[in-house]
Scaffold this active site. Structure first.
Site, short mmCIF file in Angstrom:
data_model
loop_
_atom_site.label_atom_id
_atom_site.label_comp_id
_atom_site.label_asym_id
_atom_site.label_seq_id
_atom_site.Cartn_x
_atom_site.Cartn_y
_atom_site.Cartn_z
N GLU A 27 0.83 -1.21 0.00
CA GLU A 27 0.00 0.00 0.00
C GLU A 27 0.87 1.26 0.00
OE1 GLU A 27 -3.78 1.82 2.55
OE2 GLU A 27 -2.33 0.52 3.54
N LYS B 39 -10.21 2.30 -2.14
CA LYS B 39 -10.39 1.74 -0.81
C LYS B 39 -11.74 2.15 -0.21
CE LYS B 39 -7.67 1.46 3.50
NZ LYS B 39 -6.37 1.88 4.07
N CYS C 222 -5.77 -2.86 2.60
CA CYS C 222 -5.47 -2.69 4.02
C CYS C 222 -6.69 -2.78 4.94
CB CYS C 222 -4.72 -1.39 4.25
SG CYS C 222 -3.78 -1.36 5.82
#
Length: 291
Positions: free
Chosen positions: A43, A116, A153
């Site tokens: 990331e 995300k 994540c």
């Protein structure tokens, strides 16, 4: 393809964006030379993890997608005949930013992006200051070698995200990650946190019958020791690879995609889902007022 060679790049970063991109490209070449067909980067690999503070200057790190980094990586993908999964800080418009992963096919084609969806806001991880929650939904990218489901994540903690991505036909899930321990934390807490993180993702593999690839960074940055520990799980949660907590590592792992059918047949979790009973999953909490 029945089998896919997946390359993981676990590395440390510096404050120099170009240096980080150049370093990642060197490592992509190394894992490609070892046979990788799909290369997964961690990331926000072009910078330090800047979300440890709320600083307007950090917005200058963002770029358009497609943009300079994807252009450079597309050329490398085409040259090496590899798919690249690249996590970047996206500037969508003036004042509008996302934590985004781009997928580049083996001929260099930009296939699209995943933004995300779950954005944390914890001490040292002030992502809500920087990132607008994703609005593209969950995504699967049909590449030359496999259909890749990409999450990022904090998405790791949500079984709903893994489920929906798997239901779109992903052959395996990829999680670019930046997570670590506070350097003041005791060892028992460190161990518990890492075990929870890894166990959660291995459970996604089991529940959905697909491999999971998780790539984290290493190195100490502003009081956080990024814990590395990148890993690959088979469709039943067994570890195929586990990286160290403190070293840069490159690894190529073979994924046998035919195993998903075997595991899903013998342990038919998808078959036995009672989708007719799950309507309340869209509620924030099930209390008297929401029944």
């Amino acid at each position: 393809m029945a089998k896919v060679q997946v390359g993981l790049v676990q590395m440390s970063c510096t404050s120099n964006k170009q240096e980080n991109l150049d370093k990642a490209i060197v490592k992509i070449r190394e894992v490609a030379a070892q046979g990788a067909q799909v290369v997964c980067l961690q990331e926000l690999f072009t910078s330090l993890y800047f979300c440890d503070v709320e600083d307007y200057e950090n917005f200058k790190l963002a770029e358009t997608i497609p943009g300079p980094s994807t252009d450079a990586l597309s050329a490398v993908a085409a040259e090496l005949n590899v798919v690249i999964v690249a996590s970047l800080f996206e500037k969508r418009a003036e004042g509008l930013y996302h934590n985004t992963t781009a997928v580049l096919d083996a001929d260099g084609t930009y296939l699209g992006k995943y933004r995300k969806m779950h954005i944390p806001d914890d001490p040292g991880f002030y992502e809500k200051f920087y990132f607008t929650p994703g609005d593209l939904g969950y995504k699967v990218f049909k590449t030359k070698y496999a259909k890749i489901g990409v999450l990022i994540c904090w998405d790791q903690w949500y079984p709903e995200a893994a489920r929906l991505t798997a239901l779109m036909g992903a052959d395996f899930l990829v999680y670019p990650t930046a997570i670590g321990w506070a350097t003041t934390q005791d060892e028992a807490t460190n161990t518990e946190q890492y075990n929870a993180w890894q166990t959660m993702q291995r459970s996604h593999a089991i529940a959905n019958g697909v491999p999971v690839v998780s790539i984290n960074r290493v190195g100490e940055e502003a009081g956080v020791a990024f814990w590395g520990g990148s890993f690959v799980s088979n469709p039943f949660g067994s570890l195929l690879y586990l990286a160290s907590h403190d070293k840069e590592e490159l690894k190529v792992v073979e994924l046998d995609l035919t195993l998903s059918n075997s595991y899903r047949t013998h342990w038919p979790f998808l078959r036995d889902r009672r989708i007719d009973s799950y309507s309340q999953i869209t509620k924030r909490y099930i209390d008297d007022e929401s029944i």
